[in-house]
Design an enzyme around this catalytic site. Structure first.
Site, PDB file in Angstrom:
ATOM      1  N   ALA A  26      -3.625   7.908  -5.411  1.00 53.74           N
ATOM      2  CA  ALA A  26      -2.391   6.723  -5.528  1.00 53.74           C
ATOM      3  C   ALA A  26      -2.386   5.457  -5.665  1.00 53.74           C
ATOM      4  O   ALA A  26      -2.651   5.154  -4.907  1.00 53.74           O
ATOM      5  CB  ALA A  26      -1.694   8.018  -4.825  1.00 53.74           C
ATOM      6  N   GLY A  56       0.873  -1.035  -0.016  1.00 57.57           N
ATOM      7  CA  GLY A  56      -0.351   0.317  -0.202  1.00 57.57           C
ATOM      8  C   GLY A  56       0.832   0.898   0.357  1.00 57.57           C
ATOM      9  O   GLY A  56       1.850   1.026  -0.127  1.00 57.57           O
ATOM     10  N   ASN A  57       1.089   2.620  -0.267  1.00 57.48           N
ATOM     11  CA  ASN A  57       0.867   3.097   0.521  1.00 57.48           C
ATOM     12  C   ASN A  57       0.657   4.348   1.189  1.00 57.48           C
ATOM     13  O   ASN A  57      -0.730   4.010   2.188  1.00 57.48           O
ATOM     14  CB  ASN A  57       1.090   4.242  -0.829  1.00 57.48           C
ATOM     15  CG  ASN A  57      -0.057   4.534  -2.265  1.00 57.48           C
ATOM     16  OD1 ASN A  57      -1.322   5.299  -1.245  1.00 57.48           O
ATOM     17  ND2 ASN A  57      -0.685   4.296  -2.728  1.00 57.48           N
ATOM     18  N   ARG A  58       0.721   5.264   1.608  1.00 53.67           N
ATOM     19  CA  ARG A  58       0.475   6.613   2.828  1.00 53.67           C
ATOM     20  C   ARG A  58      -0.385   7.896   1.830  1.00 53.67           C
ATOM     21  O   ARG A  58      -0.854   8.249   3.092  1.00 53.67           O
ATOM     22  CB  ARG A  58       1.501   7.855   3.199  1.00 53.67           C
ATOM     23  CG  ARG A  58       2.880   6.740   3.919  1.00 53.67           C
ATOM     24  CD  ARG A  58       3.928   7.596   4.790  1.00 53.67           C
ATOM     25  NE  ARG A  58       3.377   8.447   4.675  1.00 53.67           N
ATOM     26  CZ  ARG A  58       4.148   9.166   5.467  1.00 53.67           C
ATOM     27  NH1 ARG A  58       5.565   9.612   4.611  1.00 53.67           N
ATOM     28  NH2 ARG A  58       3.792  10.335   5.889  1.00 53.67           N
TER      29      ARG A  58
END
Length: 216
Positions: A94, A28-30
């Protein structure tokens, strides 16, 4: 409803994507989704009909917004393309650049050895929308960078054949991912404008007013 986007259909993607490794782990990402959700609320406030394709986030859906929840990049691609046509596409999500080639059906057990995870590229949703037969009148990309902001943003603008791109620096205290504030450098073929730093709710309105200006 009156407003600078009255009668317009706005399609927005927001938040991260989660690419499953096994039933309990993912890449995942932030991204928090805050900017995309703020854009959805601001678009409704300017009279638009809004479809919001959201990756995993606990944010509350803005009023009068049609929300489609997805998890992976593949699911987001399907939802975005299925939601066309639209007058404006804001690709604020994102989206993961890579996803595991194989998702394990059971939890991968830890061993005393290292593990190699094979990744494959995900589809480029933004470029697909920009090249789609039902291409929106204005396609706006987003870029989060750690340096050389204008260079990378304008490269993405040209390579993906976008109309505009909104870029920001990440890793800046009090701005970017997970923050309620941000600053955007917005570029198009023959111009640019600086927005913020300010609250994402206000920033979203400023960006949409610029989008309406460019669309007209």
């Amino acid at each position: 409803m009156s407003g600078v986007l009255a009668g317009r259909r706005v399609l927005i993607s927001a938040g991260p994507t989660y690419e499953d490794i096994d039933p309990v782990r993912f890449l995942g990402n932030r991204s928090s989704g805050k900017m995309g959700f703020a854009l959805a609320a601001a678009a409704v406030g300017r009279g638009a009909s809004v479809v919001l394709v959201a990756g995993p986030t606990a944010l509350v859906t803005p009023g009068r917004v049609r929300r489609i929840d997805v998890r992976s990049a593949a699911q987001m691609r399907e939802a975005v393309l299925s939601a066309l046509p639209a007058d404006i596409y804001l690709g604020a999500a994102a989206v993961a650049d890579y996803t595991p080639r194989v998702t394990a059906g059971e939890k991968i057990k830890k061993s005393g050895e290292g593990m190699v995870l094979e990744l494959v590229p995900t589809a480029d949703i933004l470029a697909e929308v920009a090249a789609h037969p039902q291409r929106p009148g204005l396609v706006v990309g987003f870029a989060a960078e750690t340096g050389n902001l204008e260079h990378y943003a304008r490269g993405k603008l040209e390579a993906k054949r976008l109309d505009m791109i909104a870029a920001n620096l990440v890793g800046v205290p009090g701005s970017g991912f997970e923050s309620d504030h941000n600053a955007l450098s917005v570029y198009w073929q023959d111009g640019q404008r600086q927005l913020g730093p300010t609250a994402k709710t206000r920033l979203a309105g400023e960006l949409l007013d610029l989008v309406a200006e460019r669309l007209s």
